[in-house]
Write a protein that holds these residues in place. Structure first.
Motif, PDB file in Angstrom:
ATOM      1  N   VAL A  78     -54.626 -24.146  -8.177  1.00  0.00           N
ATOM      2  CA  VAL A  78     -54.317 -22.813  -7.669  1.00  0.00           C
ATOM      3  C   VAL A  78     -54.037 -21.891  -8.862  1.00  0.00           C
ATOM      4  O   VAL A  78     -53.226 -22.226  -9.734  1.00  0.00           O
ATOM      5  CB  VAL A  78     -53.094 -22.846  -6.730  1.00  0.00           C
ATOM      6  N   ALA A  79     -54.718 -20.741  -8.885  1.00  0.00           N
ATOM      7  CA  ALA A  79     -54.489 -19.745  -9.936  1.00  0.00           C
ATOM      8  C   ALA A  79     -53.198 -18.988  -9.627  1.00  0.00           C
ATOM      9  O   ALA A  79     -53.005 -18.506  -8.509  1.00  0.00           O
ATOM     10  CB  ALA A  79     -55.664 -18.778 -10.002  1.00  0.00           C
ATOM     11  N   THR A  80     -52.301 -18.908 -10.610  1.00  0.00           N
ATOM     12  CA  THR A  80     -51.016 -18.232 -10.424  1.00  0.00           C
ATOM     13  C   THR A  80     -50.723 -17.375 -11.653  1.00  0.00           C
ATOM     14  O   THR A  80     -51.455 -17.418 -12.648  1.00  0.00           O
ATOM     15  CB  THR A  80     -49.857 -19.246 -10.255  1.00  0.00           C
ATOM     16  N   ALA A  81     -49.612 -16.658 -11.598  1.00  0.00           N
ATOM     17  CA  ALA A  81     -49.184 -15.862 -12.753  1.00  0.00           C
ATOM     18  C   ALA A  81     -48.827 -16.757 -13.940  1.00  0.00           C
ATOM     19  O   ALA A  81     -48.774 -16.298 -15.079  1.00  0.00           O
ATOM     20  CB  ALA A  81     -47.987 -15.006 -12.365  1.00  0.00           C
ATOM     21  N   HIS A  82     -48.586 -18.043 -13.682  1.00  0.00           N
ATOM     22  CA  HIS A  82     -48.295 -19.015 -14.745  1.00  0.00           C
ATOM     23  C   HIS A  82     -49.564 -19.706 -15.239  1.00  0.00           C
ATOM     24  O   HIS A  82     -49.484 -20.673 -15.984  1.00  0.00           O
ATOM     25  CB  HIS A  82     -47.325 -20.085 -14.233  1.00  0.00           C
ATOM     26  N   GLY A  83     -50.729 -19.252 -14.786  1.00  0.00           N
ATOM     27  CA  GLY A  83     -51.984 -19.936 -15.082  1.00  0.00           C
ATOM     28  C   GLY A  83     -52.314 -20.886 -13.943  1.00  0.00           C
ATOM     29  O   GLY A  83     -51.640 -20.899 -12.904  1.00  0.00           O
ATOM     30  N   ASP A  84     -53.362 -21.672 -14.128  1.00  0.00           N
ATOM     31  CA  ASP A  84     -53.749 -22.635 -13.093  1.00  0.00           C
ATOM     32  C   ASP A  84     -52.689 -23.732 -12.988  1.00  0.00           C
ATOM     33  O   ASP A  84     -52.249 -24.279 -14.006  1.00  0.00           O
ATOM     34  CB  ASP A  84     -55.090 -23.278 -13.431  1.00  0.00           C
ATOM     35  N   LEU A  85     -52.308 -24.051 -11.747  1.00  0.00           N
ATOM     36  CA  LEU A  85     -51.355 -25.132 -11.503  1.00  0.00           C
ATOM     37  C   LEU A  85     -51.974 -26.159 -10.567  1.00  0.00           C
ATOM     38  O   LEU A  85     -52.866 -25.827  -9.769  1.00  0.00           O
ATOM     39  CB  LEU A  85     -50.070 -24.588 -10.865  1.00  0.00           C
ATOM     40  N   ALA A  86     -51.490 -27.391 -10.661  1.00  0.00           N
ATOM     41  CA  ALA A  86     -51.831 -28.433  -9.687  1.00  0.00           C
ATOM     42  C   ALA A  86     -50.761 -28.364  -8.598  1.00  0.00           C
ATOM     43  O   ALA A  86     -49.588 -28.632  -8.856  1.00  0.00           O
ATOM     44  CB  ALA A  86     -51.832 -29.801 -10.356  1.00  0.00           C
ATOM     45  N   VAL A  87     -51.190 -27.963  -7.399  1.00  0.00           N
ATOM     46  CA  VAL A  87     -50.258 -27.723  -6.300  1.00  0.00           C
ATOM     47  C   VAL A  87     -50.590 -28.672  -5.162  1.00  0.00           C
ATOM     48  O   VAL A  87     -51.762 -28.800  -4.777  1.00  0.00           O
ATOM     49  CB  VAL A  87     -50.357 -26.262  -5.812  1.00  0.00           C
ATOM     50  N   GLY A  88     -49.580 -29.340  -4.644  1.00  0.00           N
ATOM     51  CA  GLY A  88     -49.870 -30.277  -3.568  1.00  0.00           C
ATOM     52  C   GLY A  88     -48.642 -30.751  -2.834  1.00  0.00           C
ATOM     53  O   GLY A  88     -47.535 -30.201  -2.989  1.00  0.00           O
ATOM     54  N   ARG A 102     -42.995 -28.071 -14.623  1.00  0.00           N
ATOM     55  CA  ARG A 102     -42.844 -28.035 -13.162  1.00  0.00           C
ATOM     56  C   ARG A 102     -42.400 -26.637 -12.742  1.00  0.00           C
ATOM     57  O   ARG A 102     -41.677 -25.968 -13.477  1.00  0.00           O
ATOM     58  CB  ARG A 102     -41.789 -29.049 -12.722  1.00  0.00           C
ATOM     59  N   TYR A 103     -42.823 -26.263 -11.559  1.00  0.00           N
ATOM     60  CA  TYR A 103     -42.509 -24.930 -11.046  1.00  0.00           C
ATOM     61  C   TYR A 103     -41.875 -25.073  -9.668  1.00  0.00           C
ATOM     62  O   TYR A 103     -42.289 -25.938  -8.886  1.00  0.00           O
ATOM     63  CB  TYR A 103     -43.785 -24.080 -10.987  1.00  0.00           C
ATOM     64  N   ARG A 124     -43.221 -23.556   3.635  1.00  0.00           N
ATOM     65  CA  ARG A 124     -42.820 -22.566   4.624  1.00  0.00           C
ATOM     66  C   ARG A 124     -44.049 -22.098   5.402  1.00  0.00           C
ATOM     67  O   ARG A 124     -45.092 -21.828   4.795  1.00  0.00           O
ATOM     68  CB  ARG A 124     -42.189 -21.366   3.905  1.00  0.00           C
ATOM     69  N   ASP A 125     -43.925 -22.048   6.717  1.00  0.00           N
ATOM     70  CA  ASP A 125     -45.000 -21.543   7.583  1.00  0.00           C
ATOM     71  C   ASP A 125     -46.332 -22.242   7.301  1.00  0.00           C
ATOM     72  O   ASP A 125     -47.377 -21.584   7.253  1.00  0.00           O
ATOM     73  CB  ASP A 125     -45.154 -20.020   7.414  1.00  0.00           C
ATOM     74  N   GLY A 126     -46.298 -23.531   7.057  1.00  0.00           N
ATOM     75  CA  GLY A 126     -47.531 -24.285   6.850  1.00  0.00           C
ATOM     76  C   GLY A 126     -48.192 -24.058   5.508  1.00  0.00           C
ATOM     77  O   GLY A 126     -49.379 -24.368   5.338  1.00  0.00           O
ATOM     78  N   ALA A 127     -47.443 -23.508   4.557  1.00  0.00           N
ATOM     79  CA  ALA A 127     -48.010 -23.236   3.238  1.00  0.00           C
ATOM     80  C   ALA A 127     -47.001 -23.597   2.155  1.00  0.00           C
ATOM     81  O   ALA A 127     -45.819 -23.773   2.415  1.00  0.00           O
ATOM     82  CB  ALA A 127     -48.405 -21.762   3.118  1.00  0.00           C
ATOM     83  N   ILE A 128     -47.506 -23.701   0.914  1.00  0.00           N
ATOM     84  CA  ILE A 128     -46.660 -23.950  -0.252  1.00  0.00           C
ATOM     85  C   ILE A 128     -46.470 -22.629  -0.984  1.00  0.00           C
ATOM     86  O   ILE A 128     -47.444 -21.926  -1.281  1.00  0.00           O
ATOM     87  CB  ILE A 128     -47.289 -25.012  -1.172  1.00  0.00           C
ATOM     88  N   TRP A 129     -45.201 -22.315  -1.252  1.00  0.00           N
ATOM     89  CA  TRP A 129     -44.834 -21.045  -1.874  1.00  0.00           C
ATOM     90  C   TRP A 129     -44.167 -21.302  -3.212  1.00  0.00           C
ATOM     91  O   TRP A 129     -43.335 -22.202  -3.350  1.00  0.00           O
ATOM     92  CB  TRP A 129     -43.858 -20.276  -0.986  1.00  0.00           C
ATOM     93  N   LEU A 130     -44.535 -20.490  -4.184  1.00  0.00           N
ATOM     94  CA  LEU A 130     -43.845 -20.473  -5.468  1.00  0.00           C
ATOM     95  C   LEU A 130     -42.637 -19.560  -5.297  1.00  0.00           C
ATOM     96  O   LEU A 130     -42.776 -18.413  -4.845  1.00  0.00           O
ATOM     97  CB  LEU A 130     -44.793 -19.907  -6.530  1.00  0.00           C
ATOM     98  N   VAL A 131     -41.469 -20.062  -5.636  1.00  0.00           N
ATOM     99  CA  VAL A 131     -40.249 -19.275  -5.402  1.00  0.00           C
ATOM    100  C   VAL A 131     -39.513 -18.993  -6.706  1.00  0.00           C
ATOM    101  O   VAL A 131     -39.623 -19.736  -7.671  1.00  0.00           O
ATOM    102  CB  VAL A 131     -39.299 -20.010  -4.423  1.00  0.00           C
ATOM    103  N   GLY A 132     -38.744 -17.924  -6.705  1.00  0.00           N
ATOM    104  CA  GLY A 132     -37.911 -17.601  -7.860  1.00  0.00           C
ATOM    105  C   GLY A 132     -38.626 -16.754  -8.873  1.00  0.00           C
ATOM    106  O   GLY A 132     -39.776 -16.457  -8.810  1.00  0.00           O
TER     107      GLY A 132
END
Ligand code: FES
Length: 120
Positions: free
Chosen positions: A23-33, A106-107, A112-120
């Motif tokens: 997933v592309a994020t403001a931190h660059g590409d992350l492995a999200v799962g 790690r981030y 939440r609501d069936g999705a993964i959210w980056l928080v903070g």
């Protein structure tokens, strides 16, 4: 009061059977799962030869497995739990003890609501 921001990263139903994606994020590409029902977001680059970990899979032990040579990472700590396999297997311990000694970044994420959210 401090208001925290959250960014939707990916829907759980988009993860597929591998249970992880890039997933592309403001931190660059992350492995999200998801691992054992808990969300994670880690640096996307394997410590061995820099494969995109988000193209790997969550293994039966809950670890994130690299798509190239099967090194595994604890998604809770970012530490390599198993060195590369296959042709690299004789060096697995050395790789784990050198390149693998530095944990993946790690981030903070939440489900939440069936999705993964980056928080903070
Ligand atoms: S690039 Fe990940 S184990 Fe080799």
């Amino acid at each position: 009061m401090v208001e925290l921001t959250a960014t939707r990263l990916i829907g759980v139903d988009e993860l597929g059977t591998a249970s992880v994606a890039v997933v592309a994020t403001a931190h660059g590409d992350l492995a999200v799962g998801l691992s054992e029902g808990k969300p994670f977001a880690l640096s996307n680059r394997c410590r061995h030869l820099f494969a995109a970990l988000g193209n790997g899979r969550v293994a039966e032990d809950g670890c994130l497995e690299c798509p190239w040579h099967g090194a595994r990472y604890d998604v809770n700590t970012g530490k390599m739990t198993r060195g590369p396999q296959g042709a690299f297997r004789p060096l697995a311990g050395v790789v784990k003890g050198t390149a693998g000694a530095v944990a993946l970044a790690r981030y903070p994420v939440e489900l939440r609501d069936g999705a993964i959210w980056l928080v903070g």
